[in-house]
Design an enzyme around this catalytic site. Structure first.
Site, PDB file in Angstrom:
ATOM      1  N   CYS A 151       2.075   2.841   9.233  1.00  0.00           N
ATOM      2  CA  CYS A 151       2.542   4.088   8.626  1.00  0.00           C
ATOM      3  C   CYS A 151       2.891   5.112   9.705  1.00  0.00           C
ATOM      4  CB  CYS A 151       1.481   4.664   7.692  1.00  0.00           C
ATOM      5  SG  CYS A 151       2.019   6.184   6.865  1.00  0.00           S
ATOM      6  N   GLY A 194      10.120  -4.551   3.170  1.00  0.00           N
ATOM      7  CA  GLY A 194      11.287  -3.728   3.472  1.00  0.00           C
ATOM      8  C   GLY A 194      12.500  -4.081   2.650  1.00  0.00           C
ATOM      9  N   ALA A 254       7.502  -2.434  -2.238  1.00  0.00           N
ATOM     10  CA  ALA A 254       6.998  -1.058  -2.233  1.00  0.00           C
ATOM     11  C   ALA A 254       7.789  -0.163  -3.182  1.00  0.00           C
ATOM     12  CB  ALA A 254       7.032  -0.497  -0.810  1.00  0.00           C
ATOM     13  N   HIS A 279       6.502  -4.715   8.409  1.00  0.00           N
ATOM     14  CA  HIS A 279       7.503  -3.845   7.793  1.00  0.00           C
ATOM     15  C   HIS A 279       8.712  -3.863   8.714  1.00  0.00           C
ATOM     16  CE1 HIS A 279       8.392   0.265   5.705  1.00  0.00           C
ATOM     17  NE2 HIS A 279       9.500  -0.419   5.962  1.00  0.00           N
ATOM     18  N   VAL A 302       0.502   5.552  -0.539  1.00  0.00           N
ATOM     19  CA  VAL A 302      -0.304   6.735  -0.794  1.00  0.00           C
ATOM     20  C   VAL A 302       0.174   7.396  -2.083  1.00  0.00           C
ATOM     21  CG1 VAL A 302      -0.934   9.027   0.073  1.00  0.00           C
ATOM     22  CG2 VAL A 302      -0.810   7.095   1.646  1.00  0.00           C
ATOM     23  N   LYS A 330      -1.194  -4.680   8.967  1.00  0.00           N
ATOM     24  CA  LYS A 330       0.202  -4.389   8.620  1.00  0.00           C
ATOM     25  C   LYS A 330       0.809  -3.590   9.768  1.00  0.00           C
ATOM     26  CE  LYS A 330       3.093  -2.720   4.796  1.00  0.00           C
ATOM     27  NZ  LYS A 330       3.925  -1.639   5.352  1.00  0.00           N
ATOM     28  N   PRO A 379       0.850  -1.202   0.000  1.00  0.00           N
ATOM     29  CA  PRO A 379       0.000   0.000   0.000  1.00  0.00           C
ATOM     30  C   PRO A 379       0.878   1.242   0.000  1.00  0.00           C
ATOM     31  CG  PRO A 379       0.103  -0.955   2.203  1.00  0.00           C
ATOM     32  CD  PRO A 379       0.823  -1.910   1.293  1.00  0.00           C
TER      33      PRO A 379
END
Length: 420
Positions: free
Chosen positions: A144, A250, A273, A215, A35, A187, A33
């Site tokens: 996050c 990561g 990511a 993460h 943003v 997460k 995910p």
């Protein structure tokens, strides 16, 4: 014989049941995910090039609650929209609804995980129910660390309130997962010590979730800092004991590396990511062709954005991520004022120009024609022109060639109206 059978049964790993409309995270390499970067063009490209699942960008519960669901007849996408909380910028201007979330049912629903930003069980359930029928799972963001996520106790702030986080997950499992027969997941980030992380993971695994992503950074760490994998093997073991699928995230850049890391640390799958942000074809094996050249990927990204009426500003952002920083296009594409202009800059007028013009007109983007700006109706409003500095410009005479304040105001307004 009975003893042998019993031993064999005991050796079978425990697994939480995957609901009928859900998906098992095991043996998957997935899109994280992100943003802005995780909007529909990136998701569809990632799936095309081998991602097994895709996470959408974190969407806050309160932004979803109160939206209107509609089918876009031009794109066949499901859109959740609402009017902006503030009124129109100028009197007489037609106010457009904002698209909060967009899903392409035919191309991604069975592979899409909706990530929810929340700090309240009731709101989490209310928001999740809006999209649950169109996705393969609901994931709670508890990792996050950015202020827009942690404000109000969301995101990584939930790591400090584990009871609240568990209450959110339990409510989602009971009221959304059961009703819509999809999986609920979470997460997280690692905590400062392995003991604290283990205690948290054990609590989370008892809530009824089907998957957990970790993460491998702490809340205070930033992406430029190297991921810490010291706790990963322990987390994978705790999840395995509970029958919950475990993904790691990561510093993973390819499918080959993802599979090696999963094997090394005993986790079930891997999330990519940053590498996918720069090139969504990173999910494709080298033996199948590997990374797609950025120019080809930019063409595909633009075509996909046009197919789904993606927000113009977001499309420019996605293209800028794909284009190498040293290339001149990295600077010129973000300056474009319309889809047609982007096509011109990328040399794709013949291929995509007609479609670009149709999208520009449909979503209300102004574009250049015969060297002059075609004005949006809002700029014809006298009040708006005055606010932009037109009246001040008539009274002033910039004889010395300086850029006077009124002119700056007009320039700023033009930039704002060009950005959709």
């Amino acid at each position: 014989m009975l003893r042998t059978l019993t031993t064999a049964m005991d050796s079978v790993p425990k697994r939480v049941a995957i609901p009928k409309n859900g998906v098992d995270f095991r043996n998957k390499v997935v899109l994280a995910p992100m943003v802005r970067s995780g909007e529909i063009p990136t998701r569809l490209l990632a799936l095309k090039y081998g991602a097994d699942l895709v996470w959408g960008p974190e969407t806050v519960d309160q932004s979803m609650i109160g939206t209107t669901r509609r089918l876009n007849p031009h794109t066949q996408t499901i859109e959740f929209t609402r009017l902006p909380s503030h009124g129109p910028k100028n009197p007489g201007m037609i106010q457009r609804e904002s698209v909060i979330y967009r899903i392409h049912p035919a191309r991604e629903s069975r592979s899409l995980i909706f990530q929810l930003g929340t700090a309240c069980p009731a709101r989490a359930v209310e928001a999740a129910k809006l999209v649950a029928g169109y996705v393969a799972g609901i994931d709670v963001n508890a990792g996050c660390p950015k202020p827009f996520s942690t404000i109000g106790g969301m995101g990584a702030a939930l790591l400090g309130t584990p009871d609240k986080l568990c209450a959110i997950l339990e409510a989602l499992v009971k009221e959304v997962g059961s009703e819509y027969e999809i999986g609920i997941s979470v997460k997280i980030r690692i905590l400062d010590t392995a003991e604290k992380t283990e205690a948290l993971v054990r609590k989370l695994c008892q809530t009824g979730i089907t998957g957990l992503t970790v993460h491998c950074r702490t809340r205070s760490m930033r992406p430029r800092e190297r991921a810490i994998r010291d706790q990963l093997r322990m987390i994978g073991q705790v999840c395995r004991e509970a029958g919950v699928a475990c993904l790691m995230n990561g510093d993973v850049v390819s499918r080959e590396q993802a599979e090696e890391l999963a094997q090394e640390y005993g986790v079930d799958g891997v999330m990519i990511a940053t590498a996918a942000e720069a090139n969504p074809s990173c999910f494709r094996r080298k033996s199948d062709g590997g990374l797609v050249p950025w120019r080809d990927l930019a063409r595909e990204c633009l075509r996909t954005a046009l197919e789904v009426d993606n927000k113009f500003g977001n499309t420019k952002f996605l293209l800028a991520n794909l284009i190498p920083g040293k290339d001149m296009l990295h600077r010129t594409v973000p300056m474009a004022k319309s889809y047609r202009e982007v096509c011109k800059i990328l040399g794709l007028e013949e291929e995509l120009g007609r479609q670009a013009r149709e999208v520009d007109e449909r979503v209300g983007i102004v574009y250049e024609k015969d060297g002059k700006d075609v004005k949006n109706a809002k700029l014809k409003n006298a009040t708006a022109r005055a606010a932009g500095g037109d009246l001040a410009r008539k009274k002033s005479s910039p004889a010395d060639g300086r850029n006077i304040l009124a002119q700056r105001g007009t320039d700023a307004m033009r930039a704002l109206t060009a950005e959709i």
